[in-house]
Structures are given as structure tokens and as C-alpha cells.
Design an enzyme around this catalytic site. Structure first.
Site, PDB file in Angstrom:
ATOM      1  N   ALA A   1     -42.516 -36.933 -46.076  1.00  0.00           N
ATOM      2  CA  ALA A   1     -43.145 -36.706 -44.876  1.00  0.00           C
ATOM      3  C   ALA A   1     -43.170 -35.386 -43.972  1.00  0.00           C
ATOM      4  CB  ALA A   1     -43.051 -37.674 -44.153  1.00  0.00           C
ATOM      5  N   PHE A   2     -41.348 -35.254 -44.376  1.00  0.00           N
ATOM      6  CA  PHE A   2     -41.172 -33.489 -43.442  1.00  0.00           C
ATOM      7  C   PHE A   2     -42.440 -32.195 -43.638  1.00  0.00           C
ATOM      8  CE2 PHE A   2     -38.790 -29.240 -43.085  1.00  0.00           C
ATOM      9  CZ  PHE A   2     -38.049 -29.850 -41.063  1.00  0.00           C
ATOM     10  N   GLU A   3     -42.937 -32.322 -44.821  1.00  0.00           N
ATOM     11  CA  GLU A   3     -43.662 -31.156 -45.960  1.00  0.00           C
ATOM     12  C   GLU A   3     -45.102 -31.228 -45.683  1.00  0.00           C
ATOM     13  OE1 GLU A   3     -41.085 -32.839 -47.640  1.00  0.00           O
ATOM     14  OE2 GLU A   3     -40.003 -30.852 -47.601  1.00  0.00           O
TER      15      GLU A   3
ATOM     16  N   VAL B   1     -42.142 -42.855 -43.268  1.00  0.00           N
ATOM     17  CA  VAL B   1     -40.500 -43.083 -42.523  1.00  0.00           C
ATOM     18  C   VAL B   1     -39.851 -44.118 -42.208  1.00  0.00           C
ATOM     19  CG1 VAL B   1     -38.788 -40.701 -41.608  1.00  0.00           C
ATOM     20  CG2 VAL B   1     -41.233 -40.697 -41.905  1.00  0.00           C
ATOM     21  N   ILE B   2     -38.671 -44.744 -42.673  1.00  0.00           N
ATOM     22  CA  ILE B   2     -37.980 -45.620 -42.997  1.00  0.00           C
ATOM     23  C   ILE B   2     -36.386 -45.200 -42.908  1.00  0.00           C
ATOM     24  CG2 ILE B   2     -36.969 -48.052 -43.927  1.00  0.00           C
ATOM     25  CD1 ILE B   2     -39.656 -47.209 -45.852  1.00  0.00           C
TER      26      ILE B   2
ATOM     27  N   HIS C   1     -31.173 -38.753 -40.285  1.00  0.00           N
ATOM     28  CA  HIS C   1     -32.639 -38.178 -40.847  1.00  0.00           C
ATOM     29  C   HIS C   1     -33.719 -38.799 -40.611  1.00  0.00           C
ATOM     30  CE1 HIS C   1     -32.319 -35.435 -44.281  1.00  0.00           C
ATOM     31  NE2 HIS C   1     -33.256 -35.820 -45.008  1.00  0.00           N
TER      32      HIS C   1
ATOM     33  N   ARG D   1     -47.243 -52.785 -42.846  1.00  0.00           N
ATOM     34  CA  ARG D   1     -48.001 -51.843 -42.031  1.00  0.00           C
ATOM     35  C   ARG D   1     -49.084 -51.241 -42.923  1.00  0.00           C
ATOM     36  NH1 ARG D   1     -44.155 -49.681 -37.555  1.00  0.00           N
ATOM     37  NH2 ARG D   1     -43.621 -51.751 -36.938  1.00  0.00           N
TER      38      ARG D   1
END
Ligand code: INI
Length: 155
Positions: free
Chosen positions: A57-59, A82-83, A89, A128
Site C-alpha cells: 500500500a505504501f507504493e 493494511v493489517i 509498520h 470488509r
């Protein structure tokens, strides 16, 4: 009576970019299926959808930025999970992706839609992404269509 302006769900001749992260791929694959289902049901042709895979997800924000600079579609949909798990992190990644997408959305002339699941556990994230609490990918795609129409009416 005020004039009310709201978006319609009209996918014909609309082009979409979907940026999806491979990290937590069980979840992101489900989000992607939900998004494609929503777009397909509302008349978006599959050849008008470009799918960009990123490692995590950061990218996502940096790839969205490149898409916006190149040939922007009618909207960009960002999908990922993002878990929390047991490392800090989570806090860094979720904060950066959320901030990045929000900033890009403010600067862009097209909608940039946030379809990132942030959850404490994988079970919550699964809920979700189609198990118990809807599919955030489907919702993100619906938001994209609504916002495309709203932006067009504002113009
Ligand atoms: N990326 C995710 O998409 N989800 C996560 O839960 C996650 N966690 O928690 O580590 C995650 N990390 C990878 C990150 O997005 C980058 O890909 C990596 O740091 C390389 O820049």
C-alpha cells in the site's frame, strides 16, 4: 428549494485506473473483484480499465502520481489492505497511504478514491472485503462513478 447536485452511476465511455497492492493479497484480490464487479455492472468496458499492481500500500500514492502525470483516466481507484498485526509498520504504512491518497485527490482534476481497508486483524479485513460487512472495493468503485459524474456537473 435548493438546487441539488449529485452524481449518477453511469459507467459507459468512462475510463478507470485501479492501483492495487499485492501485500495481503487474499484481501486485495477480493477488493479488486468487488471493484470490477461494480464497474462491469454499471457499463464500464473492461478495455477502459487499466490495472496497476504495486508491492504494498505504501507504493500506491507514487504510482497514482505517475498516472496523473501521464494520461489521466476519468478516475483512479486505490485498493489495498493494511493489517495491524504486531509491528508498528501498520501505523507508518496506513498513515502514509492515507495522507498520500488524500493529497493527490486534492491536487488532481479527477477523483482519486480511497479503497484501503485498515484493520486490526485479518478477520476484520476479510469482513470488509466481502464476508460480513460489504466489499470496500465495490464501494470504492461506486464512489468513483458517482464522483466522476459530480465533477462533470460542477464543470
Ligand atoms: N503493505 C500493505 O499493503 N499492507 C500492510 O499491512 C503492510 N504491513 O503492515 O507491513 C504493508 N507493508 C509493505 C509496504 O506497503 C511497502 O510495500 C514496503 O515497506 C516497501 O516499501
Amino acid at each position: 428549494m435548493p438546487k441539488q447536485i449529485q452524481g449518477q452511476y453511469q459507467g459507459e465511455s468512462k475510463s478507470l485506473a485501479i492501483v492495487v497492492s499485492r501485500f495481503n493479497s487474499t484481501i486485495s484480490q477480493r477488493l479488486l473483484e468487488g471493484a470490477l464487479d461494480a464497474l462491469n455492472r454499471h457499463g464500464v468496458a473492461s478495455e477502459n480499465i487499466n490495472l496497476y499492481w504495486v508491492p504494498g500500500a505504501f507504493e500506491i500514492p507514487s504510482v497514482v502520481q505517475q498516472i496523473l502525470k501521464a494520461t489521466p483516466p476519468h478516475a483512479v481507484i486505490c485498493l489495498g489492505a493494511v493489517i495491524r498485526g504486531e509491528t508498528p509498520h501498520f501505523d507508518y504504512v496506513s498513515a502514509e497511504v492515507t495522507k498520500g491518497i488524500a493529497q493527490l485527490g486534492m491536487q488532481a482534476n479527477i477523483p482519486v478514491i480511497y479503497g484501503i481497508v485498515t484493520a486490526d486483524t485479518q478477520e476484520q479485513a476479510l469482513d470488509r472485503s466481502g464476508i460480513k460487512m460489504g466489499n470496500k472495493g465495490f464501494e470504492a468503485a461506486m464512489s468513483a462513478l458517482e464522483m466522476i459524474s459530480l465533477y462533470q456537473q460542477i464543470r
